[in-house]
Write a protein that holds these residues in place. Structure first.
Motif, PDB file in Angstrom:
ATOM      1  N   ILE A   1       0.830  -1.211   0.000  1.00  0.00           N
ATOM      2  CA  ILE A   1       0.000   0.000   0.000  1.00  0.00           C
ATOM      3  C   ILE A   1       0.863   1.259   0.000  1.00  0.00           C
ATOM      4  O   ILE A   1       0.492   2.282  -0.578  1.00  0.00           O
ATOM      5  N   ASN A   2       2.045   1.191   0.608  1.00  0.00           N
ATOM      6  CA  ASN A   2       2.957   2.333   0.571  1.00  0.00           C
ATOM      7  C   ASN A   2       3.437   2.577  -0.866  1.00  0.00           C
ATOM      8  O   ASN A   2       3.518   3.724  -1.319  1.00  0.00           O
ATOM      9  N   ALA A   3       3.733   1.465  -1.598  1.00  0.00           N
ATOM     10  CA  ALA A   3       4.155   1.591  -2.995  1.00  0.00           C
ATOM     11  C   ALA A   3       3.025   2.168  -3.849  1.00  0.00           C
ATOM     12  O   ALA A   3       3.263   2.999  -4.740  1.00  0.00           O
ATOM     13  N   ILE A   4       1.778   1.755  -3.573  1.00  0.00           N
ATOM     14  CA  ILE A   4       0.621   2.282  -4.308  1.00  0.00           C
ATOM     15  C   ILE A   4       0.480   3.782  -4.062  1.00  0.00           C
ATOM     16  O   ILE A   4       0.249   4.560  -5.001  1.00  0.00           O
ATOM     17  N   PHE A   5       0.628   4.178  -2.807  1.00  0.00           N
ATOM     18  CA  PHE A   5       0.487   5.602  -2.468  1.00  0.00           C
ATOM     19  C   PHE A   5       1.583   6.423  -3.131  1.00  0.00           C
ATOM     20  O   PHE A   5       1.326   7.533  -3.622  1.00  0.00           O
ATOM     21  N   GLU A   6       2.807   5.914  -3.144  1.00  0.00           N
ATOM     22  CA  GLU A   6       3.910   6.625  -3.799  1.00  0.00           C
ATOM     23  C   GLU A   6       3.660   6.738  -5.302  1.00  0.00           C
ATOM     24  O   GLU A   6       3.985   7.762  -5.924  1.00  0.00           O
ATOM     25  N   PHE A   7       3.080   5.697  -5.898  1.00  0.00           N
ATOM     26  CA  PHE A   7       2.743   5.740  -7.322  1.00  0.00           C
ATOM     27  C   PHE A   7       1.688   6.813  -7.585  1.00  0.00           C
ATOM     28  O   PHE A   7       1.793   7.583  -8.560  1.00  0.00           O
ATOM     29  N   LEU A   8       0.666   6.882  -6.728  1.00  0.00           N
ATOM     30  CA  LEU A   8      -0.368   7.914  -6.872  1.00  0.00           C
ATOM     31  C   LEU A   8       0.222   9.306  -6.669  1.00  0.00           C
ATOM     32  O   LEU A   8      -0.178  10.261  -7.352  1.00  0.00           O
TER      33      LEU A   8
ATOM     34  N   ILE B   1      -3.678   8.506  18.029  1.00  0.00           N
ATOM     35  CA  ILE B   1      -4.848   9.246  18.512  1.00  0.00           C
ATOM     36  C   ILE B   1      -5.384  10.176  17.429  1.00  0.00           C
ATOM     37  O   ILE B   1      -6.589  10.211  17.161  1.00  0.00           O
ATOM     38  N   LEU B   2      -4.490  10.926  16.791  1.00  0.00           N
ATOM     39  CA  LEU B   2      -4.914  11.880  15.763  1.00  0.00           C
ATOM     40  C   LEU B   2      -5.459  11.171  14.527  1.00  0.00           C
ATOM     41  O   LEU B   2      -6.347  11.689  13.848  1.00  0.00           O
ATOM     42  N   ASN B   3      -4.938   9.991  14.235  1.00  0.00           N
ATOM     43  CA  ASN B   3      -5.432   9.234  13.088  1.00  0.00           C
ATOM     44  C   ASN B   3      -6.868   8.787  13.301  1.00  0.00           C
ATOM     45  O   ASN B   3      -7.621   8.615  12.338  1.00  0.00           O
TER      46      ASN B   3
ATOM     47  N   TYR C   1      -6.734  -0.016   8.728  1.00  0.00           N
ATOM     48  CA  TYR C   1      -7.151   0.692   9.938  1.00  0.00           C
ATOM     49  C   TYR C   1      -6.042   1.589  10.498  1.00  0.00           C
ATOM     50  O   TYR C   1      -6.320   2.499  11.263  1.00  0.00           O
ATOM     51  N   ALA C   2      -4.798   1.330  10.127  1.00  0.00           N
ATOM     52  CA  ALA C   2      -3.679   2.101  10.669  1.00  0.00           C
ATOM     53  C   ALA C   2      -2.766   2.554   9.532  1.00  0.00           C
ATOM     54  O   ALA C   2      -1.580   2.219   9.499  1.00  0.00           O
ATOM     55  N   ILE C   3      -3.322   3.295   8.597  1.00  0.00           N
ATOM     56  CA  ILE C   3      -2.573   3.732   7.411  1.00  0.00           C
ATOM     57  C   ILE C   3      -1.256   4.439   7.755  1.00  0.00           C
ATOM     58  O   ILE C   3      -0.217   4.143   7.144  1.00  0.00           O
ATOM     59  N   PRO C   4      -1.222   5.369   8.720  1.00  0.00           N
ATOM     60  CA  PRO C   4       0.052   6.065   8.989  1.00  0.00           C
ATOM     61  C   PRO C   4       1.186   5.143   9.434  1.00  0.00           C
ATOM     62  O   PRO C   4       2.359   5.500   9.302  1.00  0.00           O
ATOM     63  N   ALA C   5       0.838   3.978   9.964  1.00  0.00           N
ATOM     64  CA  ALA C   5       1.882   3.050  10.401  1.00  0.00           C
ATOM     65  C   ALA C   5       2.623   2.433   9.224  1.00  0.00           C
ATOM     66  O   ALA C   5       3.761   1.986   9.369  1.00  0.00           O
ATOM     67  N   TYR C   6       1.989   2.420   8.057  1.00  0.00           N
ATOM     68  CA  TYR C   6       2.556   1.713   6.911  1.00  0.00           C
ATOM     69  C   TYR C   6       2.813   2.602   5.693  1.00  0.00           C
ATOM     70  O   TYR C   6       3.565   2.210   4.804  1.00  0.00           O
ATOM     71  N   VAL C   7       2.194   3.762   5.645  1.00  0.00           N
ATOM     72  CA  VAL C   7       2.409   4.686   4.526  1.00  0.00           C
ATOM     73  C   VAL C   7       3.272   5.849   5.039  1.00  0.00           C
ATOM     74  O   VAL C   7       2.800   6.698   5.805  1.00  0.00           O
ATOM     75  N   GLU C   8       4.509   5.857   4.612  1.00  0.00           N
ATOM     76  CA  GLU C   8       5.492   6.803   5.156  1.00  0.00           C
ATOM     77  C   GLU C   8       5.098   8.257   4.906  1.00  0.00           C
ATOM     78  O   GLU C   8       5.293   9.113   5.769  1.00  0.00           O
TER      79      GLU C   8
END
Length: 423
Positions: free
Chosen positions: A25-32, A184-186, A132-139
């Motif tokens: 998912i991090n690679a997908i986000f970087e591609f987007l 918490i903020l997420n 559920y925890a996107i910030p943990a995996y998407v830099e």
């Protein structure tokens, strides 16, 4: 102690799955981001399509087993009825042997339906964990939080402010580190972000900067994927944004509807089949139908109160399963089940041959079970009984068990017993 949600899962197996999926998912986000559209909602959609495509072989295997079960279950249940009430060891062994022959005939095993599910379970749990925890995996998403969180952590009284947020309830016993605050903020709603901004007026600039970046990442057709549909509906109602309110309402409704359709497309167990007087087969079918009807309603309920991002994944996963199921059904309709059975018998016979066992046994048992289910019971004539005895005699005379094998020794004992019985 770091946050339970943001911190990458360290549970054996689940943690490894989540790390791999997080990389995807991090690679997908970087591609987007490279395309100029860094959007978490769109990343979740593409992520779901890729993940369920990777699971397609297991899905196909499971659906093939389900379709075979419609033909296979009556034969299995006839065997169970045949040995009902017989608890002696010989009868139990014979029952297991006959059931094993039927499973082999249809190219599966007693764990055929469970194994694909057991393999998929940690995979699906890891998918939910990542979504559920996107910030943990998407830099890039995590980086958007970092400057603001660092400033908040170094501000006096920040811990008391954060503890007052609903999203901080499950972190009450933890030390407030960078990861905990991002957790918490997420999970914080738009109203809670307003509370944070009002509580730290000196950090207004850095808070607004992070909020603007994250709202850009989290905006999915006007919905903030960090908010729950229930929160969004109330917010849009008060603001008079009725179109967005309907969009938020559609997330849980689509989650339930798509799951309901997906279940209906799957092969269903045969109705009216029982394993005997107790009717346990019929009860099992009814239980499965009840679960299939309740699950869509539970999906609607959960997706009302979970973040929109989770709802998007829920809907997309059901849509992808529906599309896959349509193509799988079309393919399986073209498959000649009788030809598949023939191949399975040949495969099983080769395995028996290696063990020194006669291959015809599987054919005999399988055909006998099929006749038991598909034809009405009748008394056999004396001529037919004589023919069965003659066929049996000819079968053993061929001596197809390898000399010295367990099957050959077993036959010797059987012939000895038969000879003594005749005396």
């Amino acid at each position: 102690m770091t946050g339970l949600f943001l911190t990458k899962n360290a549970t054996p197996i689940l943690g490894q799955f989540a790390s791999v999926l997080g990389w995807i998912i991090n690679a997908i986000f970087e591609f987007l981001n490279f395309l100029g559209s860094p959007n978490v909602g769109l990343a979740i959609v593409l992520f779901t399509i890729i993940i369920y495509t990777l699971m397609l072989p297991l899905t196909y295997k499971q659906q093939k087993f389900s379709r075979m079960s419609v033909r296979m279950n009556p034969e299995l249940q006839a065997i169970q009825k045949k040995y009902k009430g017989k608890q002696d060891q010989v009868s139990m062994v014979k029952m297991q042997d006959e059931m094993k022959a039927v499973y082999a005939k249809y190219g599966t095993s007693q764990t055929g339906s469970c194994l694909p599910l057991l393999i998929q379970l940690p995979f699906l749990l890891a998918v939910y964990r990542v979504v559920y925890a996107i910030p943990a995996y998407v830099e890039r998403v995590r980086a958007a939080y970092f400057p603001m969180v660092t400033e908040i952590l170094n501000t006096a009284g920040s811990e008391e402010v954060l503890k007052g947020l609903n999203s901080a309830a499950q972190f009450s016993n933890q030390e407030y580190s960078v990861n905990t605050i991002i957790d918490i903020l997420n999970k914080a709603s738009s109203a809670e972000w307003d509370t944070i901004a009002a509580s730290f007026p000196d950090l207004g600039g850095v808070i607004d900067q992070a909020r603007n970046i994250l709202e850009g990442f989290n905006n999915f057709f006007g919905l903030n994927i960090a908010n729950s549909p229930w929160f969004s509906i109330r917010q849009f109602w008060s603001e008079g944004a009725y179109i967005l309110m309907i969009a938020a309402l559609l997330i849980p409704i689509l989650a339930g509807l798509t799951q309901w359709i997906s279940v209906r497309l799957m092969p269903q167990a045969a109705a009216g089949v029982s394993t005997g007087e107790g009717g346990s087969g019929e009860d099992m079918v009814k239980s499965m139908r009840m679960v299939n009807n309740i699950m869509p309603l539970m999906s609607i309920w959960f997706c009302f109160f979970l973040p929109v991002g989770v709802g998007i994944y829920w809907v997309m996963s059901a849509v992808v399963r529906m599309i896959q199921q349509i193509f799988i059904n079309k393919y399986l309709e073209k498959v000649d089940i009788d030809e598949e059975i023939k191949k399975n018998i040949e495969k099983y016979n080769r395995k028996r041959e290696k063990d020194g066992l006669p291959p015809e046994r599987l054919n005999n048992v399988a055909r006998a079970n099929t006749r038991t289910v598909e034809t009405k019971k009748r008394e056999i004539t004396s001529e037919e009984r004589q023919k069965q005895i003659q066929d049996s005699t000819e079968y053993y005379k061929r001596g197809e068990a390898k000399p010295g094998s367990l099957a050959a020794k077993a036959r010797m004992v059987e012939q000895y017993n038969e000879k003594n019985k005749k005396k």
